[in-house]
Scaffold this active site. Structure first.
Site, PDB file in Angstrom:
ATOM      1  N   THR A   9       5.318  14.562   3.504  1.00  0.00           N
ATOM      2  CA  THR A   9       5.946  13.316   3.062  1.00  0.00           C
ATOM      3  C   THR A   9       4.914  12.204   3.099  1.00  0.00           C
ATOM      4  OG1 THR A   9       7.801  11.802   3.405  1.00  0.00           O
ATOM      5  CG2 THR A   9       6.709  12.588   5.373  1.00  0.00           C
ATOM      6  N   ASP A  68      14.219  17.926   3.302  1.00  0.00           N
ATOM      7  CA  ASP A  68      14.838  17.242   2.179  1.00  0.00           C
ATOM      8  C   ASP A  68      16.212  16.871   2.686  1.00  0.00           C
ATOM      9  OD1 ASP A  68      14.676  16.118  -0.386  1.00  0.00           O
ATOM     10  OD2 ASP A  68      15.996  17.653  -1.165  1.00  0.00           O
ATOM     11  N   SER A  69      16.553  15.653   2.453  1.00  0.00           N
ATOM     12  CA  SER A  69      17.828  15.185   2.952  1.00  0.00           C
ATOM     13  C   SER A  69      18.404  14.200   1.970  1.00  0.00           C
ATOM     14  CB  SER A  69      17.653  14.539   4.327  1.00  0.00           C
ATOM     15  OG  SER A  69      16.651  13.555   4.273  1.00  0.00           O
ATOM     16  N   GLY A 148      16.768   3.610   4.307  1.00  0.00           N
ATOM     17  CA  GLY A 148      17.602   4.268   3.301  1.00  0.00           C
ATOM     18  C   GLY A 148      19.031   3.754   3.303  1.00  0.00           C
ATOM     19  N   LYS A 170      20.952   7.696  17.264  1.00  0.00           N
ATOM     20  CA  LYS A 170      20.859   8.243  15.909  1.00  0.00           C
ATOM     21  C   LYS A 170      20.293   9.659  15.951  1.00  0.00           C
ATOM     22  CE  LYS A 170      18.948   7.615  11.309  1.00  0.00           C
ATOM     23  NZ  LYS A 170      17.913   6.994  10.489  1.00  0.00           N
TER      24      LYS A 170
END
Length: 196
Positions: A9, A68-69, A148, A170
């Site tokens: 990434t 990947d999310s 995001g 989180k």
């Protein structure tokens, strides 16, 4: 012995989260070379994670990890899904577009999905894990943390958005946290078997 693990990434936020998840392992995480771009052509989170990990591993000759999310909104038939990052140019644009598409829809149910894949230096996928976090989409952003879609993703059990949570909270409830919780025992087993 520390092993290099290339993170597939260029997203510094994802790198920081991955470093936190893998802090107590023998892996040293580094970002992929910026010039190395892997196009996400898969139609599932799993296919994209595997593609990115495999391509980065082959290109660098090192172990590589990719995730990947994305966000799947029930009332939008699973969109934005694998297109979550490409739903706009900035986080603000992506959030605005999603809220506009949802409009006054009553069903705000959604889930974040994360698939993590690790590839060996030859590009073969060695490990894979998935995590899912169910929640709801708010009508307006709340909180200043995260990145995001975090400010509009509300987790009813915690009565907070991802953006309102501490990093520790989180990590314990998020899709990425759950994927890494599933991945870590597999990584430990793989390392111990390769050390024999």
């Amino acid at each position: 012995m520390t092993k290099i693990l290339i993170v597939a990434t260029s997203n510094a936020g994802k790198l920081r989260e991955m470093q936190a998840y893998l802090a107590n392992t023998d892996w040293e995480l580094t970002l992929k070379p910026t010039e190395l771009e892997v196009e996400e052509t898969g139609d599932t989170f799993a296919s994209n994670a595997c593609l990115k990990a495999s391509e980065v591993a082959k290109a660098t000759g090192n172990w590589a990890i990719a995730d990947d999310s994305g966000l799947q909104v029930d009332a939008l038939n699973g969109l934005p899904g694998v297109y979550s990052a490409r739903y706009g140019k900035t986080d603000g644009e992506r959030i605005s577009r999603l809220l506009k598409e949802l409009g006054s829809e009553v069903n705000r149910q959604a889930q974040f999905v994360c698939v993590v894949a690790i590839a060996s230096p030859d590009g073969a996928i060695a490990l894979q894990a998935e995590g899912i976090c169910r929640g709801e989409i708010l009508h307006a952003p709340l909180g200043s943390g995260g990145f995001g879609y975090d400010p509009i993703f509300y987790v009813p059990e915690k009565q907070l958005t991802f953006a309102e949570m501490t990093p520790e909270l989180k990590k314990s409830v998020s899709h990425r946290g759950k994927a890494f919780a599933a991945l870590l025992p597999k990584m430990a087993a793989m390392l111990s078997s390769s050390a024999e």
